[in-house]
Design a protein around this motif. Structure first.
Motif, short mmCIF file in Angstrom:
data_model
loop_
_atom_site.label_atom_id
_atom_site.label_comp_id
_atom_site.label_asym_id
_atom_site.label_seq_id
_atom_site.Cartn_x
_atom_site.Cartn_y
_atom_site.Cartn_z
N ASP A 1 50.31 38.35 46.69
CA ASP A 1 51.55 38.41 47.23
C ASP A 1 51.92 39.53 48.06
O ASP A 1 53.01 39.45 48.60
N GLN A 2 50.71 40.37 48.31
CA GLN A 2 51.03 41.54 49.20
C GLN A 2 52.27 42.15 48.96
O GLN A 2 52.90 42.55 49.66
N ALA A 3 52.54 42.34 47.60
CA ALA A 3 53.77 43.19 47.20
C ALA A 3 53.61 44.62 47.45
O ALA A 3 52.35 45.00 47.68
N SER A 4 54.81 45.46 47.57
CA SER A 4 54.46 46.86 47.90
C SER A 4 54.32 47.49 46.50
O SER A 4 55.12 48.28 46.00
N SER A 5 53.03 47.30 45.97
CA SER A 5 52.56 47.92 44.58
C SER A 5 51.48 48.61 44.81
O SER A 5 50.95 49.04 43.74
N GLY A 6 50.85 48.79 45.91
CA GLY A 6 49.50 49.61 45.94
C GLY A 6 48.39 49.00 45.74
O GLY A 6 47.53 49.25 45.19
N VAL A 7 48.38 47.52 45.77
CA VAL A 7 47.20 46.76 45.43
C VAL A 7 46.86 46.01 46.85
O VAL A 7 47.44 44.76 47.19
N PRO A 8 45.87 46.77 47.59
CA PRO A 8 45.63 46.04 49.17
C PRO A 8 44.94 44.82 48.44
O PRO A 8 44.02 44.84 47.66
N SER A 9 45.00 43.69 49.21
CA SER A 9 44.47 42.70 48.78
C SER A 9 42.73 42.60 49.01
O SER A 9 42.00 41.85 48.33
N GLY A 10 42.54 43.46 49.95
CA GLY A 10 40.82 43.67 50.20
C GLY A 10 40.22 44.30 49.11
O GLY A 10 39.05 44.27 48.98
N ASP A 11 41.21 44.93 48.16
CA ASP A 11 40.47 45.90 47.18
C ASP A 11 40.65 45.22 45.60
O ASP A 11 40.51 45.91 44.88
N ILE A 12 41.34 43.97 45.66
CA ILE A 12 41.47 43.23 44.45
C ILE A 12 40.23 43.43 43.40
O ILE A 12 40.19 43.77 42.12
N ASP A 13 39.09 42.95 43.94
CA ASP A 13 37.96 42.77 43.25
C ASP A 13 37.38 44.21 43.03
O ASP A 13 36.81 44.11 41.51
N ARG A 14 37.36 45.13 43.52
CA ARG A 14 37.12 46.53 43.03
C ARG A 14 38.06 46.87 42.30
O ARG A 14 37.46 47.72 41.22
N MET A 15 39.40 46.86 42.16
CA MET A 15 40.07 47.23 41.52
C MET A 15 39.92 46.46 40.01
O MET A 15 39.91 47.17 38.76
N ILE A 16 39.70 45.24 40.04
CA ILE A 16 39.48 44.61 38.64
C ILE A 16 38.16 44.92 38.08
O ILE A 16 38.34 45.26 36.76
N ALA A 17 37.24 45.31 38.85
CA ALA A 17 36.02 45.82 38.28
C ALA A 17 36.22 47.39 37.64
O ALA A 17 35.68 47.67 36.62
N LEU A 18 37.15 48.19 38.22
CA LEU A 18 37.35 49.34 37.94
C LEU A 18 37.96 49.41 36.60
O LEU A 18 37.81 49.95 35.48
N VAL A 19 38.96 48.50 36.54
CA VAL A 19 39.95 48.57 35.26
C VAL A 19 39.18 47.99 34.19
O VAL A 19 39.19 48.41 32.94
N LEU A 20 38.45 46.72 34.16
CA LEU A 20 37.55 46.15 33.14
C LEU A 20 36.58 47.27 32.69
O LEU A 20 36.26 47.33 31.44
N ARG A 21 35.68 48.01 33.55
CA ARG A 21 34.88 48.71 33.20
C ARG A 21 35.23 49.86 32.28
O ARG A 21 34.57 50.27 31.40
N GLN A 22 36.47 50.43 32.84
CA GLN A 22 37.23 51.62 32.06
C GLN A 22 37.76 51.18 30.92
O GLN A 22 37.50 51.79 29.66
N LEU A 23 38.30 49.97 30.57
CA LEU A 23 39.00 49.64 29.55
C LEU A 23 37.97 49.26 28.12
O LEU A 23 38.30 49.48 26.89
N THR A 24 36.66 48.87 28.64
CA THR A 24 35.50 48.32 27.92
C THR A 24 34.59 49.36 27.69
O THR A 24 33.59 49.15 27.07
N ALA A 25 34.90 50.78 28.42
CA ALA A 25 33.96 51.56 28.11
C ALA A 25 33.35 52.21 26.78
O ALA A 25 34.61 52.38 26.05
#
Length: 199
Positions: A172-196
């Motif tokens: 939605d390109q909200a002003s949330s600090g979630v750049p659309s090009g970085d979505i996959d990278r952010m997903i990976a970072l969060v999941l790897r951190q939460l399941t570490a």
């Protein structure tokens, strides 16, 4: 005669589903109107409500198909995923993002459909959602073998909500600090951190 009536009813039902599915995919859920549906289907407005209780029933039927397609995309991605359960979560979450990006309006309709307060979705609709949760809970059970079933269920929904939020805000390109090009990278970072594993 009764057989022909049932056939016509079934044909109209399928036609309405296909029209609604196409309308939602191209114009969004808010573009779905009974009068327009009837005009395109070549039927009276009242005929729609002889097949579906209301427009929400029709939308739920379309959404169940969307859930099924989403599940198929996730399953296909998992077929080539590594055996590591954390990486399986990353793969399926990124597949979820890919589906949402490629079918944005249909995906949004999954969560924008209105229901009366306290009204549960039909069993067949919950079954499709349950299959998506099963894809998440299976690797979580491997990562956290000592967690109780109830906790795993909550964790499954928490991870889904986290990924969904990242995807929603990014697309939605909200002003949330979630750049659309970085979505996959952010997903990976969060999941790897939460399941570490704790050190």
């Amino acid at each position: 005669m009764a057989g022909k009536v049932a056939e016509r009813r079934a044909a109209l039902r399928e036609n309405l589903i296909e029209i609604a599915e196409r309308t939602i995919a191209n114009e969004g859920l808010n573009a779905l109107r009974a009068r327009d549906l009837a005009a395109e289907a070549g039927c009276a407005v009242g005929a729609i409500y002889n097949v579906f209780g209301d427009l929400n029933d029709l939308v739920l039927t379309v959404n169940a198909r969307t859930f099924h397609r989403l599940g198929a995309d996730v399953a296909e991605a998992l077929a080539d995923a590594p055996q590591d359960p954390v990486e399986q979560l990353v793969v399926m979450a990124q597949a979820y993002h890919g589906f949402a990006a490629g079918n944005h309006l249909s995906w949004r309709a999954l969560f924008d459909v209105e229901r009366a307060p306290g009204e549960a979705a039909p069993d067949w609709y919950l079954k499709e959602m349950g299959q998506l949760f099963a894809y998440i809970s299976d690797p979580l059970a491997v990562i956290f073998p000592d967690r109780a079933t109830e906790e795993l269920g909550l964790l499954t929904r928490a991870l889904f909500s986290s990924v969904h939020g990242i995807v929603l805000l990014g697309l939605d390109q909200a002003s949330s600090g979630v750049p659309s090009g970085d979505i996959d990278r952010m997903i990976a970072l969060v999941l790897r951190q939460l399941t570490a594993s704790p050190k």
